[in-house]
Design a protein around this motif. Sequence first.
Motif, PDB file in Angstrom:
ATOM      1  N   PHE A  47      65.611  44.087  44.033  1.00 21.78           N
ATOM      2  CA  PHE A  47      66.982  44.603  43.996  1.00 21.78           C
ATOM      3  C   PHE A  47      67.055  46.025  43.448  1.00 21.78           C
ATOM      4  O   PHE A  47      68.109  46.466  42.979  1.00 21.78           O
ATOM      5  N   LYS A  48      65.965  46.767  43.503  1.00 18.87           N
ATOM      6  CA  LYS A  48      65.982  48.123  42.947  1.00 18.87           C
ATOM      7  C   LYS A  48      66.962  49.028  43.684  1.00 18.87           C
ATOM      8  O   LYS A  48      67.548  49.943  43.089  1.00 18.87           O
ATOM      9  N   SER A  49      67.181  48.777  44.987  1.00 17.61           N
ATOM     10  CA  SER A  49      68.152  49.594  45.726  1.00 17.61           C
ATOM     11  C   SER A  49      69.568  49.297  45.253  1.00 17.61           C
ATOM     12  O   SER A  49      70.418  50.195  45.183  1.00 17.61           O
ATOM     13  N   ILE A  50      69.848  48.032  44.911  1.00 20.30           N
ATOM     14  CA  ILE A  50      71.159  47.681  44.363  1.00 20.30           C
ATOM     15  C   ILE A  50      71.343  48.327  43.000  1.00 20.30           C
ATOM     16  O   ILE A  50      72.423  48.830  42.673  1.00 20.30           O
ATOM     17  N   MET A  51      70.289  48.351  42.195  1.00 19.42           N
ATOM     18  CA  MET A  51      70.382  48.965  40.871  1.00 19.42           C
ATOM     19  C   MET A  51      70.669  50.462  40.990  1.00 19.42           C
ATOM     20  O   MET A  51      71.414  51.025  40.180  1.00 19.42           O
TER      21      MET A  51
END
Length: 288
Positions: A110-114
Amino acid sequence: MKPQLEKLTFETSSSFLARRFKRPYFDAPWHYHPEFELTYIVQGSGQRFVADSVQPFAEGDLVLLGSYLPHFWRNGSEFYQPDSPLLAESVVVQFPQALIDDFLAKVPDFKSIMALIKQSVFGIQFSEESTEKVREKLLYLPHLSEGFRLVTLLDILLVLSQDTSPTLLASAAYRITVDDAETERMKRILDFTLAHFQAEISLETIAEIAHLTVPAFCRYFKKRTQKTYIEFLNQLKISYAGKLLTDSELSVAQVGLECGFHNLSNFHQLFKRQTGLSPLQYKKANHK
């Protein structure tokens, strides 16, 4: 600007709120809350206020707001007319910092969401293309049960995190100071401005509304919005002018007068500075 604090209550069976509102006009005040908020406009139009950003909104508008970012949506004057058939409808999703810290931040996938969450401190308006991809999911999200809601929300955020042309709303210089003592003052300023921006509002008048001297008011407003009151007022007028040029049959001169510009040359100059187009060019490009 200094908004009102809103306190949200979450059900024990869900880690976030997903609700659909349908009413004659949006009635939430100028406010903020610690939760993040994703708002999709199903129907309705008017002005969207996010921190020091003032922009028109219409059906299909989708924005993500960061924690404590002040905001509200105000419908156009036609929504407040007696017996108006118009309706304002939205899907609002609100999730707490705990969902991010206890779950999203711990999953590498979920790094893109972060990264999206980090950007939301300024408020994000998503492109039409990305909005269309998540539209149906947003519409049925409030009606899903238990874990299906969370899975769908993650799906929506993942899609939006891939948007290649989002628009940041608040300026980089905007700063929020949470001080409840100022809430009522800024609410008076905003309410009076929205009610009278089509007429002449002098600094003396608005300073009196704020219970400040003119110099003190100018310092107060500039410190909290990073722009002068006159800049803010003209931004509001030009945004409304854009709506009239798009939705009405009024001439450019009539639109200028309707928005409180008695000097047509000044109207043209300010409009082009804010939109990059002359009023006539804007009308030809956007008129429905």
